[in-house]
Enzyme design. Structure first.
Site, short mmCIF file in Angstrom:
data_model
loop_
_atom_site.label_atom_id
_atom_site.label_comp_id
_atom_site.label_asym_id
_atom_site.label_seq_id
_atom_site.Cartn_x
_atom_site.Cartn_y
_atom_site.Cartn_z
N LYS A 98 22.28 21.58 56.57
CA LYS A 98 23.29 20.75 55.90
C LYS A 98 22.61 19.68 55.03
O LYS A 98 22.96 19.51 53.87
CB LYS A 98 24.21 20.07 56.94
CG LYS A 98 24.95 21.06 57.83
CD LYS A 98 25.84 20.37 58.84
CE LYS A 98 25.13 19.50 59.85
NZ LYS A 98 24.26 20.23 60.78
N ARG A 154 33.20 16.63 63.48
CA ARG A 154 32.53 17.42 64.52
C ARG A 154 33.46 17.77 65.67
O ARG A 154 33.02 18.44 66.62
CB ARG A 154 31.37 16.63 65.09
CG ARG A 154 30.13 16.71 64.27
CD ARG A 154 29.16 15.75 64.91
NE ARG A 154 27.89 16.36 65.17
CZ ARG A 154 26.88 16.29 64.33
NH1 ARG A 154 26.99 15.71 63.18
NH2 ARG A 154 25.72 16.82 64.65
N ARG A 179 10.90 20.11 62.11
CA ARG A 179 11.38 19.26 60.99
C ARG A 179 10.59 17.95 60.92
O ARG A 179 10.27 17.35 61.93
CB ARG A 179 12.86 18.94 61.16
CG ARG A 179 13.33 17.89 60.14
CD ARG A 179 14.81 17.75 60.08
NE ARG A 179 15.40 17.49 61.40
CZ ARG A 179 16.71 17.57 61.64
NH1 ARG A 179 17.54 17.89 60.66
NH2 ARG A 179 17.18 17.34 62.85
N ARG A 189 12.36 13.17 64.06
CA ARG A 189 13.54 12.52 64.63
C ARG A 189 13.46 12.50 66.15
O ARG A 189 13.01 13.47 66.76
CB ARG A 189 14.82 13.25 64.16
CG ARG A 189 15.40 12.62 62.92
CD ARG A 189 16.51 13.43 62.32
NE ARG A 189 17.56 13.88 63.23
CZ ARG A 189 18.65 14.54 62.82
NH1 ARG A 189 18.83 14.79 61.53
NH2 ARG A 189 19.54 14.94 63.69
N ARG A 231 22.21 19.64 71.93
CA ARG A 231 22.96 19.52 70.66
C ARG A 231 23.61 20.86 70.29
O ARG A 231 24.73 20.89 69.78
CB ARG A 231 22.03 19.06 69.53
CG ARG A 231 21.69 17.57 69.62
CD ARG A 231 20.48 17.20 68.81
NE ARG A 231 20.61 17.48 67.40
CZ ARG A 231 19.58 17.60 66.55
NH1 ARG A 231 18.33 17.46 67.00
NH2 ARG A 231 19.78 17.85 65.29
P1 AP5 Z 1 18.28 20.18 57.88
O1 AP5 Z 1 18.72 20.39 56.48
O2 AP5 Z 1 17.74 18.84 58.25
O3 AP5 Z 1 19.44 20.64 58.89
P2 AP5 Z 1 20.81 19.94 59.30
O4 AP5 Z 1 21.86 20.99 59.33
O5 AP5 Z 1 21.04 18.74 58.45
O6 AP5 Z 1 20.48 19.56 60.80
P3 AP5 Z 1 20.71 18.20 61.60
O7 AP5 Z 1 19.81 18.23 62.77
O8 AP5 Z 1 20.61 17.00 60.69
O9 AP5 Z 1 22.18 18.38 62.04
P4 AP5 Z 1 22.91 17.64 63.16
O10 AP5 Z 1 24.30 17.97 62.85
O11 AP5 Z 1 22.46 17.96 64.52
O12 AP5 Z 1 22.45 16.09 62.97
P5 AP5 Z 1 23.19 14.80 62.46
O13 AP5 Z 1 22.18 13.96 61.82
O14 AP5 Z 1 24.42 15.13 61.73
O15 AP5 Z 1 17.19 21.30 58.20
C1 AP5 Z 1 16.58 21.39 59.49
C2 AP5 Z 1 15.18 22.00 59.35
O16 AP5 Z 1 15.31 23.33 58.85
C3 AP5 Z 1 14.26 21.28 58.34
O17 AP5 Z 1 12.93 21.35 58.81
C4 AP5 Z 1 14.43 22.07 57.04
O18 AP5 Z 1 13.29 21.99 56.21
C5 AP5 Z 1 14.63 23.49 57.60
N1 AP5 Z 1 15.49 24.33 56.74
C6 AP5 Z 1 16.61 23.95 56.07
N2 AP5 Z 1 17.15 24.99 55.41
C7 AP5 Z 1 16.34 26.06 55.68
C8 AP5 Z 1 16.37 27.44 55.29
N3 AP5 Z 1 17.34 27.93 54.51
N4 AP5 Z 1 15.39 28.23 55.78
C9 AP5 Z 1 14.41 27.77 56.57
N5 AP5 Z 1 14.33 26.47 56.97
C10 AP5 Z 1 15.29 25.64 56.53
O19 AP5 Z 1 23.64 14.13 63.84
C11 AP5 Z 1 22.71 13.59 64.75
C12 AP5 Z 1 23.44 12.94 65.92
O20 AP5 Z 1 24.25 11.85 65.44
C13 AP5 Z 1 24.41 13.83 66.69
O21 AP5 Z 1 23.76 14.59 67.69
C14 AP5 Z 1 25.38 12.78 67.27
O22 AP5 Z 1 24.82 12.13 68.38
C15 AP5 Z 1 25.49 11.78 66.14
N6 AP5 Z 1 26.56 12.12 65.18
C16 AP5 Z 1 26.42 12.41 63.86
N7 AP5 Z 1 27.60 12.68 63.30
C17 AP5 Z 1 28.53 12.56 64.29
C18 AP5 Z 1 29.94 12.73 64.33
N8 AP5 Z 1 30.64 13.12 63.25
N9 AP5 Z 1 30.56 12.55 65.52
C19 AP5 Z 1 29.89 12.16 66.61
N10 AP5 Z 1 28.56 11.99 66.64
C20 AP5 Z 1 27.88 12.18 65.49
MG MG Z 2 21.19 16.67 58.78
#
Ligand code: AP5
Ligand code: MG
Length: 214
Positions: free
Chosen positions: A13, A88, A127, A160, A171
């Site tokens: 994402k 989410r 990552r 992270r 997660r």
């Molecule tokens: P990346 O692009 O960083 O992936 P992502 O989908 O953004 O993954 P996240 O870990 O950020 O998602 P998340 O939803 O768990 O975290 P968030 O920050 O929202 O890519 C990941 C890796 O893959 C990288 O190394 C990249 O280079 C590689 N990659 C990307 N595309 C690729 C491809 N096509 N091929 C190969 N490799 C690739 O949330 C974190 C925490 O915050 C949650 O756990 C929760 O505690 C809290 N939180 C956030 N939002 C909410 C909400 N709405 N409600 C409640 N709690 C929340």
């Molecule tokens: Mg992300």
């Protein structure tokens, strides 16, 4: 254009959001980024959120709904926005619908990035993110980043706190339980645009771009 990026942790994402911003200049509304900034600044919100995030649990709905409602009203969201990591839960999705109605805005597409589960743990534990510019890398597919220096800006790369195997595993479970039902939720509304995320990020972006320009 107002877009939602839906997908499991590690689906890409943030990676696709960065490409969309480069190409179209949309506002990036990432609840994870907002929460991490609050944790780093030790604000009351950050102190309250940290315990949930470190365990891979969701921060309570009311907290993130309030954050997003405020963020949607910032001037840059007028020119189109990308929701990344929100909603989410069904409660968050319902609240988003109400907030958008109140603001006279609407979602144009929900891009669902679909990736095989086995690849996600590998992606997340490898990552690295730049402390300075926020760019996202992967030490396995981009071994040039193994020296901890950002190839884009020279900043320091960090891992992270929630990218440990144990937290990633939780997660992914939380995603299946609480967030995956949103795929059917947005399909019913006719907004779902699935994309095969099991390909190189630039190839995935080709499909994302086609959706934006359709
Ligand atoms: P990346 O692009 O960083 O992936 P992502 O989908 O953004 O993954 P996240 O870990 O950020 O998602 P998340 O939803 O768990 O975290 P968030 O920050 O929202 O890519 C990941 C890796 O893959 C990288 O190394 C990249 O280079 C590689 N990659 C990307 N595309 C690729 C491809 N096509 N091929 C190969 N490799 C690739 O949330 C974190 C925490 O915050 C949650 O756990 C929760 O505690 C809290 N939180 C956030 N939002 C909410 C909400 N709405 N409600 C409640 N709690 C929340
Ligand atoms: Mg992300």
């Amino acid at each position: 254009m107002n877009i939602m990026l839906l997908g499991a942790p590690g689906a890409g994402k943030g990676t696709q959001a960065a490409k969309l911003i480069d190409a179209y200049g949309f506002a990036h509304i990432s609840t994870g980024d907002i929460l991490r900034k609050s944790v780093a600044n030790k604000t009351p919100l950050g102190m309250a959120a940290k315990g949930y995030m470190d365990k891979g649990e969701l921060v309570p709905d009311m907290v993130v709904i309030g954050l997003v409602k405020a963020r949607l009203q910032e001037p840059d969201a007028e020119g189109g926005f990308i929701l990344d990591g929100f909603p989410r839960t069904v409660v968050q999705a319902d609240a988003l619908g109400t907030a958008l109605d109140e603001l006279g805005k609407k979602l144009d597409a929900v891009i669902s990035i679909e990736v095989e589960k086995d690849a996600l743990v590998e992606r997340l534990t490898a990552r690295r993110t730049c402390k300075q510019c926020g760019a996202i890398f992967n030490v396995v597919s981009q071994p040039e980043t193994a020296n901890g220096v950002c190839p884009a800006c020279g900043g320091e790369l960090m891992q992270r706190d929630d990218d440990t195997v144990a937290t990633v595993t939780n997660r992914l479970d939380v995603y299946e339980r609480s967030t995956a039902p949103l795929i059917a939720y947005y399909a019913e509304k006719g907004l779902l645009r699935p994309v095969n995320g099991n390909r190189a990020a630039d190839d995935v972006f080709g499909d994302v771009r086609a959706i934006v320009e359709a």
